[in-house]
Scaffold this active site. Structure first.
Site, short mmCIF file in Angstrom:
data_model
loop_
_atom_site.label_atom_id
_atom_site.label_comp_id
_atom_site.label_asym_id
_atom_site.label_seq_id
_atom_site.Cartn_x
_atom_site.Cartn_y
_atom_site.Cartn_z
N ARG A 37 58.20 1.13 -4.52
CA ARG A 37 56.86 1.26 -3.95
C ARG A 37 56.12 -0.08 -3.88
O ARG A 37 55.35 -0.32 -2.95
CB ARG A 37 56.04 2.27 -4.76
CG ARG A 37 56.48 3.71 -4.52
CD ARG A 37 55.72 4.69 -5.36
NE ARG A 37 56.03 6.07 -4.97
CZ ARG A 37 55.61 7.14 -5.62
NH1 ARG A 37 54.85 7.00 -6.69
NH2 ARG A 37 55.94 8.34 -5.20
N LYS A 224 62.83 26.26 -5.89
CA LYS A 224 61.98 27.43 -5.66
C LYS A 224 61.64 27.63 -4.20
O LYS A 224 61.16 26.74 -3.52
CB LYS A 224 60.68 27.28 -6.46
CG LYS A 224 60.88 27.29 -7.97
CD LYS A 224 59.55 27.21 -8.70
CE LYS A 224 59.73 27.29 -10.21
NZ LYS A 224 58.45 27.23 -10.93
N GLY A 380 61.00 13.02 -3.61
CA GLY A 380 61.52 12.20 -4.71
C GLY A 380 63.00 12.33 -4.97
O GLY A 380 63.72 11.33 -5.07
N GLY A 403 54.65 14.63 -2.02
CA GLY A 403 53.75 15.69 -1.58
C GLY A 403 53.13 15.42 -0.23
O GLY A 403 52.94 16.34 0.57
#
Length: 423
Positions: A37, A224, A380, A403
């Site tokens: 980053r 999920k 990620g 996100g």
């Protein structure tokens, strides 16, 4: 719409407030374990400095939740940022206050200042701190009102340091925080813009969502179904092929009547999984699910393993990766694609014995990219996969957003982008 970026702006004599995402992982000795980053945000900072401007670098680190915690201090990355920029970056022990104001005011062309973690202040996120769990609704309402009022002062203070606002933090673009969205209101339209990283991220997402070359294949992993439902439903209106993999596999398998042993499963989402299968069929989307699995007798790298049909996993065993038949099916679909999105590994790639499926997907994407496909890898774990396997240079774009990327794919307007684009 024309994107406001730093490309054609001359920063000579200007002070730029630059929001970056330097939320990098640190080990127990505060050494940076992945500097991706920082390297991604460096070109924007260097451009401003080379123009003869000065930069006020701001970021968050970790989740201090509005409380000062030395564990999350940006002083831990100061030396690395200085080395990356090739200048001796100054540091202010708070992002607001007299020290920050004075150091920002004294900055000369070519100089850089790093402010302390923005999230040491509750005003950055706009969330009340110290509110009791059993607080009444009235107390919660008052606390929110107070933090909103103090957030305005906090944002005004940050904006007062600079002449120009640059947002280069795609990883936080989905947050309507003081430094990522609200601050833009304090700058004229021609003095707020995206940095190079934000520009690349936005262009990559636009290519996936608005400039599709078909066939378009999305590979969605994760444990999920509930966390990916909005993304999956949005993609069903866009893709030709949707590969659902990872832990979600077993919820779909059980929903179809299969035996999954001890594999991870959301029993309360079985009906939803069935509905998604029907929606895919109605929309003409080729929904691709695993047919076999690499299973283990317990959750561990050194567990006893075997391969079996995905719907015939014995009791006491659990699926931790896809099997060879599924690898071949996925690879065939991927290699025939011209637009590819990958979010989420095929299994527990952290365990060396269960990396093969994710590696095979990555290699298929690289081959498709060589043959002219546009490939975007984000999230990620997917990014960790391509980095671990040395495949990052073989795909079209690796996103720094987790996100933020997922919400963009869902079709949501990100606050950090809207604040500058206006829509």
């Amino acid at each position: 719409m024309i994107m406001q970026t730093i490309d054609n702006f001359n920063f000579a004599g200007k002070k730029a407030f630059v929001r970056v995402d330097f939320n990098v992982p640190l080990d127990e000795n505060f050494n940076i374990t992945d500097s991706t980053r920082i390297h991604a945000g460096t070109p924007t900072l260097k451009k401003i400095l080379s123009d003869g401007g000065s930069v006020i670098i701001t970021s968050h680190l970790g989740r201090p939740k509005g409380v000062v915690n030395s564990k999350y201090s940006l002083k831990h990355i100061l030396a690395y940022v200085s080395k990356s920029l090739g200048v001796d970056v100054q540091f202010a022990g708070d992002c607001v206050g007299e020290e920050a104001r004075q150091k920002a005011a004294a900055l000369k062309p070519g100089e850089a200042l790093l402010l302390e973690n923005l999230r040491f202040h509750a005003e950055e996120e706009g969330k009340p701190v110290g509110l009791a769990d059993d607080a009444s609704e009235e107390e919660k309402k008052t606390a929110k009102k107070n933090v909103r009022e103090s957030q305005k002062v906090f944002t005004e203070t940050l904006a007062s340091y600079a002449d120009v606002y640059v947002n280069d933090a795609f990883g936080t673009a989905h947050r309507a925080h003081a430094s990522t969205a609200l601050i833009a209101d304090y700058f004229d339209a021609d003095h707020k813009m995206f940095g190079f990283l934000m520009e690349r991220e936005i262009n990559a997402v636009d290519k996936i969502l608005k400039d599709i070359v078909r066939p378009f294949t999305a590979i969605m992993g994760g444990s999920k179904v509930s966390s990916k439902i909005e993304i999956i439903e949005n993609l069903l209106d866009k893709v030709d092929n949707l590969i659902i993999t990872g832990g979600m596999t077993y919820t779909f398998t059980k929903a179809a009547g299969g035996r999954i042993g001890n594999s991870i499963c959301e029993d309360d989402k079985l009906e939803l999984a069935g509905e998604l299968v029907c929606k895919a069929r109605e929309k003409g989307v080729n929904l691709v699910l695993a047919v076999d699995a690499k299973i283990a007798d317990r959750f561990g790298n050194d567990a006893k393993t075997d391969c079996t049909d995905v719907d015939k996993i014995p009791d006491g065993w659990e699926g931790l990766d896809i099997g060879p038949k599924t690898e071949a099916i996925y690879a065939e679909v991927i290699k025939s694609s011209k637009t590819i999105l990958w979010n989420g590994p095929t299994g527990v790639f952290e365990f060396e014995n269960f990396t093969h499926g994710s590696r095979s997907v990555g290699e298929a994407i690289v081959e498709a990219t060589k043959n002219g496909a546009f490939s975007l890898v984000g999230g990620g774990d997917s990014v960790a996969c391509v980095n671990k396997f040395g495949l990052a240079d073989g795909v079209s774009y690796v996103s720094t957003g987790g996100g933020a990327l997922l919400e963009a794919i869902e079709g949501k307007v990100l606050p950090g982008i809207k604040a500058i684009r206006g829509c």
